[in-house]
Scaffold this active site. Structure first.
Site, PDB file in Angstrom:
ATOM      1  N   HIS A 127       0.870  -1.186   0.000  1.00 37.54           N
ATOM      2  CA  HIS A 127       0.000   0.000   0.000  1.00 37.54           C
ATOM      3  C   HIS A 127       0.906   1.236   0.000  1.00 37.54           C
ATOM      4  O   HIS A 127       2.016   1.190   0.533  1.00 37.54           O
ATOM      5  CB  HIS A 127      -0.837  -0.054   1.279  1.00 37.54           C
ATOM      6  CG  HIS A 127      -1.914   0.981   1.390  1.00 37.54           C
ATOM      7  ND1 HIS A 127      -1.660   2.266   1.789  1.00 37.54           N
ATOM      8  CD2 HIS A 127      -3.247   0.913   1.165  1.00 37.54           C
ATOM      9  CE1 HIS A 127      -2.801   2.944   1.813  1.00 37.54           C
ATOM     10  NE2 HIS A 127      -3.776   2.154   1.443  1.00 37.54           N
ATOM     11  N   ASP A 204       3.218  -4.407   8.004  1.00 35.85           N
ATOM     12  CA  ASP A 204       1.955  -3.692   7.854  1.00 35.85           C
ATOM     13  C   ASP A 204       0.840  -4.711   8.085  1.00 35.85           C
ATOM     14  O   ASP A 204       0.582  -5.569   7.236  1.00 35.85           O
ATOM     15  CB  ASP A 204       1.900  -3.090   6.446  1.00 35.85           C
ATOM     16  CG  ASP A 204       0.555  -2.452   6.139  1.00 35.85           C
ATOM     17  OD1 ASP A 204      -0.394  -2.632   6.920  1.00 35.85           O
ATOM     18  OD2 ASP A 204       0.461  -1.778   5.092  1.00 35.85           O
ATOM     19  N   GLN A 207      -4.326  -5.328   7.026  1.00 39.89           N
ATOM     20  CA  GLN A 207      -5.297  -6.268   6.463  1.00 39.89           C
ATOM     21  C   GLN A 207      -5.243  -7.642   7.123  1.00 39.89           C
ATOM     22  O   GLN A 207      -6.007  -8.529   6.751  1.00 39.89           O
ATOM     23  CB  GLN A 207      -5.069  -6.422   4.948  1.00 39.89           C
ATOM     24  CG  GLN A 207      -5.277  -5.150   4.148  1.00 39.89           C
ATOM     25  CD  GLN A 207      -6.733  -4.711   4.065  1.00 39.89           C
ATOM     26  OE1 GLN A 207      -7.658  -5.467   4.361  1.00 39.89           O
ATOM     27  NE2 GLN A 207      -6.948  -3.467   3.673  1.00 39.89           N
ATOM     28  N   LYS A 230     -10.440  -0.698  10.571  1.00 44.12           N
ATOM     29  CA  LYS A 230     -10.644  -1.890   9.743  1.00 44.12           C
ATOM     30  C   LYS A 230     -11.003  -3.103  10.601  1.00 44.12           C
ATOM     31  O   LYS A 230     -11.170  -4.208  10.093  1.00 44.12           O
ATOM     32  CB  LYS A 230      -9.377  -2.196   8.937  1.00 44.12           C
ATOM     33  CG  LYS A 230      -9.029  -1.128   7.897  1.00 44.12           C
ATOM     34  CD  LYS A 230      -7.852  -1.577   7.066  1.00 44.12           C
ATOM     35  CE  LYS A 230      -7.144  -0.441   6.364  1.00 44.12           C
ATOM     36  NZ  LYS A 230      -7.856   0.053   5.179  1.00 44.12           N
ATOM     37  N   CYS A 370      -4.740   2.440  -3.664  1.00 41.19           N
ATOM     38  CA  CYS A 370      -3.478   2.935  -3.098  1.00 41.19           C
ATOM     39  C   CYS A 370      -2.326   1.963  -3.331  1.00 41.19           C
ATOM     40  O   CYS A 370      -1.457   1.790  -2.463  1.00 41.19           O
ATOM     41  CB  CYS A 370      -3.615   3.249  -1.608  1.00 41.19           C
ATOM     42  SG  CYS A 370      -4.834   4.492  -1.257  1.00 41.19           S
TER      43      CYS A 370
END
Ligand code: 7TS
Length: 412
Positions: A127, A204, A207, A230, A370
């Protein structure tokens, strides 16, 4: 379908007020949780309770309300720490979101540790928030960027590690799960390789943390960034977890109130963890509500959540594969990916696909998500993405497939 006994999706849906409304007589099929999830009553109530009953600034007042707010804020930090298996809640820094957490590491750790000629290894599926801060850091320090590529199914080219990871690599930053391809990356194996050359590993988790059990010890990384919004929590609250020894050696990112010990006219000394990295008034209610979201998700069980999503994913891959002219991106095997499915439909622009689906009250996202370097690699300007969460059903998948058939017929 084994889910309804262990995983009562209809009961879960009832906890989400937004899913109770209809548009033009059609219920909402919300398939954009990859961008931001919906919020359950438990989280909304927690936020409301804070503002109605004990709203006050934290870490300052000696009066009861402020003490109650401080207690709840720090208790939420403990809940987050347990949720990701942190060794101590001092290792949990509240930020605004994943983006701010990654920028914190880039400015603070990166600024203190990188020299001209050092290398930062990223992947092509990142991202923008896990690319741009490292580009800016490279420009400030004279470090150089390398990128791990992907194979035809959107899996990282681990065979490139030998060539791209060297003694000069000081930092490896990668996503745990791609927001476009759904690919779940073998973080542990990459972290072990990175540590062998002395590099620090930043993950990261935007997700992954909302969708599967994530334990920072098992993952073997040094930093983990993720966003509350999220994972059923409000916007405006995110997390940076870091290993204590690393965080303790890092200079502050932002300066101001709450992050100091002593302020003199020319210089200051800084507070211990985690306060050193939380300058200014934090998102208090939002952090407390993130704690409630951790409770909510833990109660359902992250294994059960992941199981539900794998089942939906398998069904979605099967249904979408049957749509003529549809190209799916990402791994074919549900073991290697999470429940975010991106695709193109021949002859129909991704934004038109999304607009037609919206007409059916099916919410998906279209664009580059993104991830411009990834889309360049996939050789498409944009994709349409359906992403699934705890409240999605097989019926949502059926409505997605029906909407895609409609789009295909309209543009045929
Ligand atoms: N990293 C990944 C893998 C993401 O998917 C996102 C947001 C971010 C970082 C940034 O998170 P933020 O909370 O700081 O904005 N991804 C998306 C998406 O896929 N659609 O909208 C936002």
């Amino acid at each position: 379908m084994t889910t309804l006994t262990q995983f009562d999706v209809l009961a879960i849906r009832r906890e989400f007020p937004i899913l109770q409304q209809e548009v033009n007589g059609k219920p909402l099929a919300f398939l954009d949780s990859g961008a931001s999830s919906q919020k359950p009553r438990q989280v909304i109530d927690c936020l409301e309770d804070y503002y109605k009953r004990y709203n006050a600034n934290v870490h300052r007042g000696v009066y009861k309300l402020s003490e109650e707010a401080t207690f709840a804020y720090e208790r939420a930090r403990g809940k987050v720490a347990r949720f990701i298996g942190a060794a101590s809640q001092r290792e949990v820094i509240f930020t605004r979101n994943t983006t701010e957490a990654l920028n914190l590491v880039a400015y603070s750790w990166g600024g203190a540790n990188l020299q001209p000629g050092d290398r930062i290894l990223l992947t092509i599926m990142e991202h923008h928030s896990n690319i741009v801060p490292w580009q800016q850091l490279a420009q400030r320090t004279g470090a150089k960027l390398d990128y791990l590529g992907i194979d035809g199914e959107g899996r990282l080219r681990l065979d490139e590690l030998d060539q791209k990871l060297s003694e000069r690599t000081k930092l490896v930053a990668l996503t745990h799960q791609s927001n476009v391809l759904g690919t779940i990356n073998p973080v542990r194996a990459i972290a072990d390789r990175a540590h062998a050359v002395g590099a620090v590993v930043v993950v990261d988790g935007a997700q992954s943390v909302p969708h599967m059990p994530v334990d920072v010890q098992a993952l073997g990384c040094d930093f983990l960034a993720f966003s509350g919004h999220k994972m059923c929590a409000p916007t405006g609250i995110g997390v940076l977890w870091g290993r204590r020894a690393l965080l303790e050696a890092m200079p502050p990112f932002l300066g101001g109130g709450s992050m100091i010990k002593v302020v003199e006219l020319e210089q200051s000394t800084y507070a211990d963890l985690p306060a050193r990295f939380e300058a200014g008034t934090p998102a208090i209610g939002e952090a407390i509500a993130l704690g409630a979201a951790c409770d909510y998700l833990s109660e359902i069980g992250m294994e059960a959540i992941h199981g539900h999503e794998v089942e939906l994913l398998a069904y979605a891959l099967e249904r979408l594969s049957a749509v003529e002219g549809l190209t799916l991106f990402g791994p074919r095997s549900v073991e290697q990916r999470g429940a975010a499915v991106s695709f193109t439909l021949d002859g129909v622009h991704p934004h038109d696909v999304a607009a037609i689906l919206d007409g059916e009250n099916v919410a998906v996202r279209a664009g580059h998500h993104c991830t411009q370097p990834l889309h360049r690699q996939l050789d498409v300007p944009a994709t349409t993405r359906a992403s699934f969460y705890i409240y999605n059903t097989h019926e949502d998948v059926d409505r997605l497939a029906a909407g895609l058939e409609k789009a295909r017929r309209m543009f045929a």
